[in-house]
Enzyme design. Sequence first.
Site, mmCIF file in Angstrom:
data_model
loop_
_atom_site.group_PDB
_atom_site.id
_atom_site.type_symbol
_atom_site.label_atom_id
_atom_site.label_comp_id
_atom_site.label_asym_id
_atom_site.label_seq_id
_atom_site.Cartn_x
_atom_site.Cartn_y
_atom_site.Cartn_z
ATOM 1 N N TYR A 90 0.855 -1.191 0.000
ATOM 2 C CA TYR A 90 0.000 0.000 0.000
ATOM 3 C C TYR A 90 0.887 1.236 0.000
ATOM 4 O O TYR A 90 1.930 1.276 0.653
ATOM 5 C CB TYR A 90 -0.933 0.025 1.224
ATOM 6 C CG TYR A 90 -1.834 1.238 1.207
ATOM 7 C CD1 TYR A 90 -2.979 1.245 0.418
ATOM 8 C CD2 TYR A 90 -1.513 2.390 1.932
ATOM 9 C CE1 TYR A 90 -3.792 2.377 0.355
ATOM 10 C CE2 TYR A 90 -2.320 3.516 1.864
ATOM 11 C CZ TYR A 90 -3.450 3.504 1.076
ATOM 12 O OH TYR A 90 -4.230 4.622 1.000
ATOM 13 N N GLY A 179 -12.946 12.131 3.092
ATOM 14 C CA GLY A 179 -13.374 10.833 2.578
ATOM 15 C C GLY A 179 -13.800 10.851 1.131
ATOM 16 O O GLY A 179 -13.867 9.809 0.492
ATOM 17 N N ASP A 181 -12.380 11.586 -1.757
ATOM 18 C CA ASP A 181 -11.003 11.849 -2.146
ATOM 19 C C ASP A 181 -10.832 12.759 -3.358
ATOM 20 O O ASP A 181 -10.122 13.757 -3.298
ATOM 21 C CB ASP A 181 -10.280 10.533 -2.433
ATOM 22 C CG ASP A 181 -10.221 9.621 -1.219
ATOM 23 O OD1 ASP A 181 -11.009 9.805 -0.285
ATOM 24 O OD2 ASP A 181 -9.385 8.716 -1.228
ATOM 25 N N GLU A 410 -17.479 -1.822 -3.397
ATOM 26 C CA GLU A 410 -17.059 -0.572 -2.778
ATOM 27 C C GLU A 410 -18.037 0.545 -3.135
ATOM 28 O O GLU A 410 -18.422 1.345 -2.280
ATOM 29 C CB GLU A 410 -15.643 -0.238 -3.263
ATOM 30 C CG GLU A 410 -14.935 0.845 -2.511
ATOM 31 C CD GLU A 410 -13.502 1.031 -3.006
ATOM 32 O OE1 GLU A 410 -12.810 1.884 -2.423
ATOM 33 O OE2 GLU A 410 -13.072 0.349 -3.961
#
Length: 446
Positions: A90, A179, A181, A410
């Site tokens: 990541y 959040g 993005d 998602e």
Amino acid sequence: MPTPDAGRRAHLRQAATHVLFDNWTGAATVPSRALYPHQWSWDSAFIAIGLRHIAPRRAQRELETLLGAQWGDGRIPHIAFNPSVPLGAYFPSPDFWRSSTAGRNAGAPSTTQTSGIVQPPVHALAAWQVHLADPAESRRRGFLPRVYPRLAAWHRYLSTSRDLAGGSLAAVVHPWEPGLDNSPCWDEALARVEPAPRQSFRRADLDHSSAADRPTDLDYARYVRLATTYRDHAYDDARTPHAFAIEDPSFNALLIASEHALAAIARAVGADAGAHLRRAETATAALIDRLWDPAGGIFLARDLVTGEPIAGHSVSGLVPLIVPGLPQDIASALVGTAHGPRFRLGQVHLVPSYDLTAKKFDANRYWRGPSWFNTAWLIHHGLVRHGEAGAAGRLRAQFLTAAYRSGFAEYLEPYTGEGRGIRRFSWTAALALDLLHACDEGDSAR
């Protein structure tokens, strides 16, 4: 779209439970085993809200693990890193953030590596709901007395260090913090940021997702620059020259709702609830005064560098429906906007993340148009709060059907309902469990 019957709900509950148990690491739940292999802040809050229905003690531990990564200044970092995960899995990884060294003066923990930025403050809301799911177990474990001072410190940090304009609202200093993005709302502010050299980082997200669905390389280079600048100023909110500083309506609405929840927690542990309620009242007035756009019937973010509202209608501007005590005329206007041409609630899948009529709308690219399950859950609760039972019930039924059909995706393409991004995503499964519980309660009330 009808609510799934009891048999289908049982099947959905089992499938959602499997997602959460498969993503459990022993101390917390990762958003996904692939793209997001660490613990994320607001993800864990949403996950705990779902876990409380199937494993209340695990839901408590989810929040306790996250709070164990809290900094001395009160901030809850947006990522708590799992040391067993390879650095290359990541980015930005722990060696980029350097929390234990760069964040030392701000009280970053020495034993847990974290990021240095934050995410929306859903945590007190989650903690109170987790307590209510099994009050006896919560009291036996001393859950609320242990989390209350940490949550109070978190809220103090946001209402002091992050009140950059002195207007009683918290500011975000990176697009990852609210959040949403890569929302088009951030484009103008991001354009002020000099991108980091492309060779200075490697995007791990594109190993798992299509580039067409993710932020562009240019946006990502600007994200890296902002995070680097914050890090190199020791994560000091007062000293950092913030090129990106924004009052976001959703972030502040969640802080207000969580302040009310923190007042309930304070009462339960014998602390003073009054300070939390006063702070919530002050922030609600500021939210309306600084961010409400009566002409558009929506809340707008404010750019603190220019001092101006940010044009563009984002789902963030609808989330204040969750605020307790929001004036009814404003709530009614928000409901009208949600049903109008910009979001078409009930006509497309869930709630698009950006204005369907805007030139910058993109049905597939992350927060530039797709519909997300967590914002749909928030708006569902806002609709319930303001007496919109019919609209809330339709959104709930749509959510549950889409969550199952998409494999707990998602997010969704809003017109087709096609699942996008990562599958078996933890907050989708968790919030499905929460809405299933609401269905079961409805059945019991009949």
